[in-house]
Structures are given as structure tokens and as C-alpha cells.
Design an enzyme around this catalytic site. Structure first.
Site, mmCIF file in Angstrom:
data_model
loop_
_atom_site.group_PDB
_atom_site.id
_atom_site.type_symbol
_atom_site.label_atom_id
_atom_site.label_comp_id
_atom_site.label_asym_id
_atom_site.label_seq_id
_atom_site.Cartn_x
_atom_site.Cartn_y
_atom_site.Cartn_z
ATOM 1 N N LYS A 188 0.833 -1.213 0.000
ATOM 2 C CA LYS A 188 0.000 0.000 0.000
ATOM 3 C C LYS A 188 0.873 1.271 0.000
ATOM 4 O O LYS A 188 2.079 1.187 -0.156
ATOM 5 C CB LYS A 188 -0.972 -0.049 1.182
ATOM 6 C CG LYS A 188 -1.861 -1.317 1.201
ATOM 7 C CD LYS A 188 -3.052 -1.228 0.253
ATOM 8 C CE LYS A 188 -3.731 -2.541 -0.083
ATOM 9 N NZ LYS A 188 -4.322 -3.322 0.967
HETATM 10 C C1 LIG Z 1 -5.376 -4.403 1.300
HETATM 11 C C2 LIG Z 1 -6.834 -4.255 1.426
HETATM 12 C C3 LIG Z 1 -7.547 -4.672 2.559
HETATM 13 C C4 LIG Z 1 -6.922 -5.463 3.653
HETATM 14 O O1 LIG Z 1 -5.825 -4.837 4.169
HETATM 15 P P1 LIG Z 1 -4.873 -5.639 5.186
HETATM 16 O O2 LIG Z 1 -4.135 -4.517 5.859
HETATM 17 O O3 LIG Z 1 -3.986 -6.487 4.337
HETATM 18 O O4 LIG Z 1 -5.728 -6.411 6.090
HETATM 19 C C5 LIG Z 1 -8.897 -4.396 2.636
HETATM 20 N N1 LIG Z 1 -9.530 -3.765 1.645
HETATM 21 C C6 LIG Z 1 -8.891 -3.368 0.533
HETATM 22 C C7 LIG Z 1 -9.656 -2.635 -0.518
HETATM 23 C C8 LIG Z 1 -7.530 -3.623 0.383
HETATM 24 O O5 LIG Z 1 -6.907 -3.271 -0.742
#
Ligand SMILES: *Cc1c(COP(=O)(O)O)cnc(C)c1O
Length: 384
Positions: A188
Site C-alpha cells: 500500500k
Molecule cells: C489491502 C486491502 C484490505 C486489507 O488490508 P490488510 O491490511 O492487508 O488487512 C482491505 N480492503 C482493501 C480494498 C484492500 O486493498
């Protein structure tokens, strides 16, 4: 292979983590509240509750808003499965609202129509969870208006949108929602390796989420049911979890947050360059609303008029050329776990049409112009 996303770790990031390793607290120390304060300040929210993933954040957000068996949550079918799963964790049911193909975000028109029908049928959602796909903010003003009209709560899945703004206001400020959840997964915008945060302006929701993050156990006398037995006393007042973020993760997050503006600027530069270099190809490029600022987590293109077979061939040629393309996302309602709950192909046609033609190109802070040229060349050849 040029990956579709990659973290950027500086010497300062490394030193921040090492300093925690040499300190008294690896977890439940001072780095977590420091990170929470930085996240809240950056987004303009009153509270941020750090957790070990966005998935955990979405779960405690839904619980704090009282989602439970018999309740309903609506989200977008074009998201990671965690958005919808958060409702299932609570024993609630899930339904989806089709996307606006221009942004891949939940369509406000589809939401409005579905709410009118649900109202007539007496089956309104308790929570609507818009997902800021690729970092481009959903149209939150009309969603908030519908929330007031129909009496549902709004949880933003802002996993892609750290640093984004909607009509000049940061995503995470919760100007049009009850809670917004960030992800700090390694792929991210900024990372704590694994991690997330739930932001809110409501102190009661923040306290509830903080309680659920740590076993439902409190040492605060005003949250207790009974009078303390003594200074050692703690009390479990709810069924919580261990969703805590470590101090190493939080220190990494604080250091990364200092670089957020630089990351966003690089992503925007690269995205504008893709826009220019790809303009003549038979692709629909990602739309950015002029009044918003996307966090540009993803640069997802759509192959114009391509059949699923053609998309697959292009994807495989790109991978063979060393380009780590990806597809975001397999529509959640088509996943076997959701099919077993009764969802069927054809229910969300815009999401399914998008899925058949989508390819995510590499975009991350460390993507060089040479990398990008290689992506463009491979794409030109693959589209041949
Ligand atoms: C990455 C992601 C999640 C989950 O995030 P984590 O931190 O890996 O639990 C949830 N929703 C979306 C849209 C994502 O891209």
C-alpha cells in the site's frame, strides 16, 4: 520482474525500527500512540486506532457500530475480500452495490436505487462500506446524504486511499462517514509491513474499537462494571481480539508517514507519464476526478472491447516480458465462499464486465522511468 507494487524503505525507516528493538517495549509501548497521533493529525480525524491489519480495523469498526446477526452490510464487489468478510466475521449478511465503470467505485445511482427497493422490502443495510478503489475517493457527499435519509452507518474502506483527498478534505477525516480504515500492508501507499488504522471523530467509537483490539480488557475504571479489587485489577467487558500493532510496526509507520507526500508526488508523476505514453493504445485509463486527489495506489487499465481470452493473452505476454501485472479484483460475489451464500454471475454486471478487461500495471514510488518505458513497450507489443 517489475512488480505491480513495492515498498520503499529508507535508512531512516530502518533506524526507526532498530531503535524500537533496542528499547524497553516491542509492543504496547510509546511508538503506537505516537503513530496514532500522527495518522489522526495527517488525516484530520480526532482519533486513530492502530491495529495489526486493515482487515482487523474493518472488523472492529463493524463491531463498534453494532453490526451483528440479522444485520446487513453493503459494499462494492470490486474490492479485496476483506471488505465483505468483515461483515461475515460479525455474523451479519453481505450484499453488494454495483460499480460506476468510470471509477470502479460504488455507483451512487445504483446505491440509491437499491436503497429505495430495500426500503420497500423492509431490509435496509445497517452499514454501507464504500471502497476508494485505487485511491480515487468515492463520491462521499451523496452517500452521506443517503445515510441520513435511510439511517445507515458509513465505514470507508480507505485501504487504498492514505493521503487521498475528496473535494479538498483528506480521506480519513470522516467528514462524510462514521469510521474510515487505512491499510499499511507492504504493497500500500505507506507501510508497517502488516497494519491498519481505524479513524473516527466519535470518542465513544474510538474507545470501543481500542477495547476490541485488545481482548475487550480494560484498566480504565470508568469502563469497568465492578469496583476495582486493587491497583492490579483489570476487567474484560467485551469479547475482543488480539489485533494490536507492534511498536516496531508503528515506528516504521511514523517514519513512512514523513515520506507520504513524496510518495504521492512520485505516484502522480508516474501516473501522468503513463497517461501520456498510453494515450494512443486501445485502453481505458484510470479516471481522476479534477476536484479530488487520488492516492494512486493502483494504475488499473481496461482493455477496450477485449474478450476474456484476449485479456488473458495480453496478461500472459506481459508476464512473459517480465512485467509483474496483476488483476484487481476478482469480483467478491463470484468467489466460491460467496457463491455458496447464494450470489450468482450476472448480479453485478458492471463489476463483472470490468473484471473481464482489467489489468493493473506496475506503479510504486520506486518505479523508474526506464521501468515504465519497459512496461509501455511490452504493452504495445502485447496489444500488437
Ligand atoms: C489491502 C486491502 C484490505 C486489507 O488490508 P490488510 O491490511 O492487508 O488487512 C482491505 N480492503 C482493501 C480494498 C484492500 O486493498
Amino acid at each position: 520482474m517489475i512488480p505491480y507494487g513495492r515498498q520503499s524503505i529508507s535508512q531512516a525507516d530502518i533506524e526507526a525500527v532498530v531503535a524500537v528493538l533496542r528499547s524497553d517495549f516491542l509492543t504496547q509501548g510509546p511508538a503506537v500512540p505516537r503513530f496514532e497521533a500522527a495518522v489522526a493529525a495527517r488525516a484530520g480525524a480526532r482519533h486513530a486506532v492502530a491495529v495489526n491489519s486493515a482487515t482487523s480495523g474493518l472488523h472492529v469498526a463493524c463491531l463498534a457500530l453494532g453490526l451483528g446477526p440479522g444485520d446487513l452490510l453493503w459494499t462494492s464487489p470490486i474490492t479485496f475480500v476483506a471488505s465483505a468478510n468483515s461483515a461475515l466475521f460479525c455474523g451479519a449478511a453481505v450484499d453488494f452495490v454495483d460499480i460506476d465503470p468510470a471509477t470502479c467505485n460504488m455507483s451512487v445511482a445504483a446505491l440509491e436505487a437499491k436503497l429505495a427497493a430495500a426500503h420497500a422490502a423492509g431490509r435496509l443495510p445497517k452499514i454501507v462500506m464504500p471502497v476508494h478503489f485505487a485511491g480515487e475517493p468515492c463520491d462521499m457527499e451523496p452517500i452521506a446524504r443517503l445515510a441520513r435519509e435511510y439511517g445507515f452507518k458509513v465505514v470507508e474502506d480507505a485501504s487504498h486511499a492514505v493521503g487521498a483527498s475528496y473535494r479538498g478534505v483528506p480521506v480519513g477525516a470522516c467528514a462524510h462517514s462514521d469510521i474510515a480504515v487505512f491499510s499499511f500492508h507492504a504493497v500500500k501507499i505507506v507501510t508497517t509491513a502488516e497494519g491498519g488504522a481505524a479513524l473516527t471523530n466519535d470518542p465513544a467509537l474510538a474507545r470501543r474499537m481500542a477495547l476490541l483490539r485488545s481482548h475487550g480488557v480494560t484498566r480504565e475504571p470508568d469502563l469497568m462494571v465492578r469496583a476495582p479489587d486493587g491497583p492490579w485489577y483489570y476487567e474484560q467487558v467485551a469479547l475482543g481480539f488480539n489485533y494490536r500493532m507492534t511498536d516496531m510496526a508503528a515506528a516504521l509507520g511514523s517514519s513512512q508517514l514523513d515520506r507520504l507526500d513524496a510518495f504521492l508526488e512520485l505516484r502522480h508523476q508516474r501516473a501522468r507519464r503513463y497517461d501520456r505514453l498510453l494515450a494512443a493504445l486501445p485502453l481505458t485509463l484510470p479516471l481522476r476526478h479534477p476536484l479530488n486527489r487520488s492516492a494512486l495506489h493502483l494504475y488499473a487499465v481496461r482493455l477496450k472491447d477485449a474478450s476474456p481470452r484476449e485479456r488473458r493473452a495480453v496478461f500472459e505476454r506481459l508476464r512473459a516480458a517480465g512485467i509483474g501485472v496483476n488483476v484487481h479484483y476478482v469480483p467478491v460475489h463470484l468467489q466460491p465462499h460467496y457463491a455458496a451464500l447464494g450470489f450468482r454471475p450476472g448480479q453485478f454486471p458492471e463489476a463483472e464486465a470490468y473484471y473481464r478487461q482489467a489489468i493493473t500495471l506496475p506503479l510504486f514510488a520506486g518505479l523508474t522511468e526506464a521501468d515504465q518505458d519497459a512496461v509501455v513497450r511490452a504493452l504495445e507489443e502485447a496489444l500488437g
